[in-house]
Design a protein around this motif. Structure first.
Motif, mmCIF file in Angstrom:
data_model
loop_
_atom_site.group_PDB
_atom_site.id
_atom_site.type_symbol
_atom_site.label_atom_id
_atom_site.label_comp_id
_atom_site.label_asym_id
_atom_site.label_seq_id
_atom_site.Cartn_x
_atom_site.Cartn_y
_atom_site.Cartn_z
ATOM 1 N N UNK A 97 0.827 -1.201 0.000
ATOM 2 C CA UNK A 97 0.000 0.000 0.000
ATOM 3 C C UNK A 97 0.864 1.256 0.000
ATOM 4 N N UNK A 98 0.289 2.345 -0.493
ATOM 5 C CA UNK A 98 0.963 3.645 -0.605
ATOM 6 C C UNK A 98 0.117 4.640 0.182
ATOM 7 N N UNK A 99 0.722 5.427 1.054
ATOM 8 C CA UNK A 99 -0.106 6.385 1.798
ATOM 9 C C UNK A 99 0.507 7.780 1.942
ATOM 10 N N UNK A 100 1.767 7.916 1.578
ATOM 11 C CA UNK A 100 2.379 9.253 1.695
ATOM 12 C C UNK A 100 3.640 9.295 0.825
ATOM 13 N N UNK A 101 4.245 10.471 0.749
ATOM 14 C CA UNK A 101 5.533 10.592 0.078
ATOM 15 C C UNK A 101 5.429 10.654 -1.432
ATOM 16 N N UNK A 102 6.451 10.161 -2.080
ATOM 17 C CA UNK A 102 6.566 10.237 -3.530
ATOM 18 C C UNK A 102 6.640 8.825 -4.099
ATOM 19 N N UNK A 103 5.993 8.606 -5.240
ATOM 20 C CA UNK A 103 6.129 7.340 -5.965
ATOM 21 C C UNK A 103 7.125 7.561 -7.087
ATOM 22 N N UNK A 104 8.204 6.781 -7.084
ATOM 23 C CA UNK A 104 9.218 6.880 -8.142
ATOM 24 C C UNK A 104 9.080 5.672 -9.062
ATOM 25 N N UNK A 105 9.072 5.927 -10.352
ATOM 26 C CA UNK A 105 8.795 4.878 -11.323
ATOM 27 C C UNK A 105 9.864 4.840 -12.403
ATOM 28 N N UNK A 106 10.189 3.636 -12.845
ATOM 29 C CA UNK A 106 11.107 3.436 -13.969
ATOM 30 C C UNK A 106 10.431 2.523 -14.975
ATOM 31 N N UNK A 107 10.434 2.910 -16.224
ATOM 32 C CA UNK A 107 9.973 2.039 -17.302
ATOM 33 C C UNK A 107 11.184 1.598 -18.110
ATOM 34 N N UNK A 108 11.243 0.309 -18.457
ATOM 35 C CA UNK A 108 12.373 -0.256 -19.212
ATOM 36 C C UNK A 108 11.855 -0.975 -20.447
ATOM 37 N N UNK A 109 12.402 -0.626 -21.589
ATOM 38 C CA UNK A 109 12.039 -1.313 -22.836
ATOM 39 C C UNK A 109 12.750 -2.667 -22.853
ATOM 40 N N UNK A 110 11.979 -3.740 -22.871
ATOM 41 C CA UNK A 110 12.564 -5.084 -22.864
ATOM 42 C C UNK A 110 12.870 -5.557 -24.276
ATOM 43 N N UNK A 111 11.938 -5.323 -25.187
ATOM 44 C CA UNK A 111 12.073 -5.736 -26.583
ATOM 45 C C UNK A 111 11.379 -4.678 -27.427
ATOM 46 N N UNK A 112 12.010 -4.246 -28.490
ATOM 47 C CA UNK A 112 11.345 -3.307 -29.404
ATOM 48 C C UNK A 112 11.610 -3.728 -30.841
ATOM 49 N N UNK A 113 10.519 -3.915 -31.591
ATOM 50 C CA UNK A 113 10.632 -4.182 -33.023
ATOM 51 C C UNK A 113 10.055 -2.961 -33.745
ATOM 52 N N UNK A 114 9.876 -3.059 -35.059
ATOM 53 C CA UNK A 114 9.311 -1.914 -35.789
ATOM 54 C C UNK A 114 7.875 -1.634 -35.405
ATOM 55 N N UNK A 115 7.146 -2.672 -34.976
ATOM 56 C CA UNK A 115 5.706 -2.499 -34.778
ATOM 57 C C UNK A 115 5.249 -2.669 -33.336
ATOM 58 N N UNK A 116 6.142 -3.060 -32.456
ATOM 59 C CA UNK A 116 5.693 -3.380 -31.110
ATOM 60 C C UNK A 116 6.832 -3.255 -30.106
ATOM 61 N N UNK A 117 6.474 -2.951 -28.856
ATOM 62 C CA UNK A 117 7.466 -2.907 -27.782
ATOM 63 C C UNK A 117 6.887 -3.564 -26.540
ATOM 64 N N UNK A 118 7.719 -4.348 -25.859
ATOM 65 C CA UNK A 118 7.339 -4.919 -24.564
ATOM 66 C C UNK A 118 8.142 -4.183 -23.499
ATOM 67 N N UNK A 119 7.431 -3.725 -22.482
ATOM 68 C CA UNK A 119 7.986 -2.797 -21.502
ATOM 69 C C UNK A 119 7.683 -3.279 -20.093
ATOM 70 N N UNK A 120 8.634 -3.070 -19.186
ATOM 71 C CA UNK A 120 8.374 -3.340 -17.766
ATOM 72 C C UNK A 120 8.455 -2.054 -16.977
ATOM 73 N N UNK A 121 7.701 -2.002 -15.896
ATOM 74 C CA UNK A 121 7.667 -0.836 -15.029
ATOM 75 C C UNK A 121 7.857 -1.283 -13.585
ATOM 76 N N UNK A 122 8.662 -0.516 -12.858
ATOM 77 C CA UNK A 122 8.868 -0.750 -11.426
ATOM 78 C C UNK A 122 8.604 0.559 -10.694
ATOM 79 N N UNK A 123 7.854 0.476 -9.592
ATOM 80 C CA UNK A 123 7.593 1.676 -8.792
ATOM 81 C C UNK A 123 7.987 1.422 -7.348
ATOM 82 N N UNK A 124 8.539 2.455 -6.720
ATOM 83 C CA UNK A 124 8.814 2.350 -5.293
ATOM 84 C C UNK A 124 8.317 3.587 -4.556
ATOM 85 N N UNK A 125 8.045 3.388 -3.278
ATOM 86 C CA UNK A 125 7.507 4.457 -2.421
ATOM 87 C C UNK A 125 8.016 4.211 -1.008
#
Lengths: 143, 143, 143, 143
Positions: A97-125
């Motif tokens: 759960x999140x109740x105060x402070x700041x949420x910091x997020x990172x998105x990472x491109x795992x695979x990218x082709x001409x037509x599609x991308x698979x991405x992961x996201x991590x958040x911490x608080x």
């Protein structure tokens, strides 16, 4: 993370500039882009009292919306001007759960082709992992 | 859909009442609960211009937040007073762009045990399916 | 479920025939197609002792493989001959352990465009829901 | 990845030993555990001809089953003897076809509490990322 991605610094810079004039959902929720690197997007948001539910935790929908926002945004500096990215699907796990402070997020491109991308996201608080997500963007050339 | 769910009509009625005083994210995005049935929640929202991205489509984060909101809400009339439901994970597919009108959503409880529920969500807009989602809520007795 | 899908009965019939000569993974796991309808695929498998883990429950990987198998297969009777479907992503919830009997599965096409389909799968065993899944197939014309 | 996980080397060693006597699905598909580290499981499998579909690509169900197998297995060295882990849900993206060689997989524990773990899996084949997955295991003390 994906290797050998093309990275347009000028597009990243333009997104950082434009982000300060965000309207609508990103403005209401206070999403702020803090930086781009090849394959990466960094962003954060403050946990404001009006985003908490009556139980005192931030509405999970804020985190879900933040994921969607990052999924599309991380793609842009890796495509020529005029291309666009549309999120087609993603999955997220809310891990604390999140109740105060700041949420910091990172998105990472795992695979990218001409037509599609698979991405992961991590958040911490407050020093804890609060969200892990994974999804797909469709990439399209200008018409 | 799950069979033989317990259904507390008075809790459903209380949620319908309380919904009119929603604040925060649900108020900003305009989520409106329109009805409960055993195993089902019906809700809708209007596509307001400020929720569109510069391209003219509604921000996918609105749909993601709506999913999260419905996942938790559908559980309450199926649990005794004081219990709470927390979304732990979900996945959504965005199947068509949204640019005007109303988004109508249905959440269906697929499986519910004492500690967990698996739920599906379907959304339509202007006669088209725009989102299919599936996720899990953790259910907890009052402390 | 998706409306107005094109449905080629002769392709459905060919798949039912070919299924009896399945090799590899589908044969080892005993996946049997039992029928097609517009937008639907029905299949089943027997829970054989060698598919149980030491704890006595069927390996979750069998269910996951069954999902993947159904995702692609359900698309074929809805596309002209020569087209192919490739699963690109899916999510599943395992909602009850499986230890004996038969697993009956239904795949339903939720949305189908020229290039993509979103599909849901439901499985039951001994009268209980054991798996809910949702995923995407990419559809391609013959080269 | 999760920090400060307890790691029982003797349980990891026992799993490496037992893996050589695997039966059922893991044996048929040829899953081989190659090592454990705190928060990590390494495994691989050979792409045998009988696991290919008529098109010449490995059946996606093999990859899905491999994900499920790794999700549970990675948890064991991080729990006292007698505890067990059950996969409750996961999502995978298949990011490139597989047709020969070896599939190398890594599972990483992202978050682990007393009752639940969120895990990510990455697979590569012939130098390409072929699968990204994310899911949840339920952790249980011995009865």
């Amino acid at each position: 993370m994906a290797q050998n991605l093309t990275f347009y610094q000028e597009i990243a810079d333009a997104f950082l500039q434009a982000d300060q004039m965000a309207t609508g959902l990103p403005q209401y929720l206070g999403f702020r882009i803090t930086g781009f690197e090849p394959g990466k997007l960094f962003a954060e948001m403050e946990v404001r009292p009006e985003l908490l539910t009556p139980i005192g935790n931030m509405h999970g929908g804020v985190v879900a919306a933040f994921c969607d926002h990052m999924l599309g945004t991380v793609c842009y500096p890796h495509m020529p001007t005029g291309y666009w990215a549309a999120t087609t699907e993603f999955k997220l796990n809310l891990t604390a759960p999140i109740s105060r402070g700041v949420v910091k997020a990172v998105a990472s491109v795992m695979v990218m082709t001409r037509s599609t991308a698979v991405i992961r996201i991590d958040m911490e608080n407050e020093g804890r992992a609060v969200c892990c997500a994974q999804g797909t963007c469709l990439l399209r050339a200008p018409k």
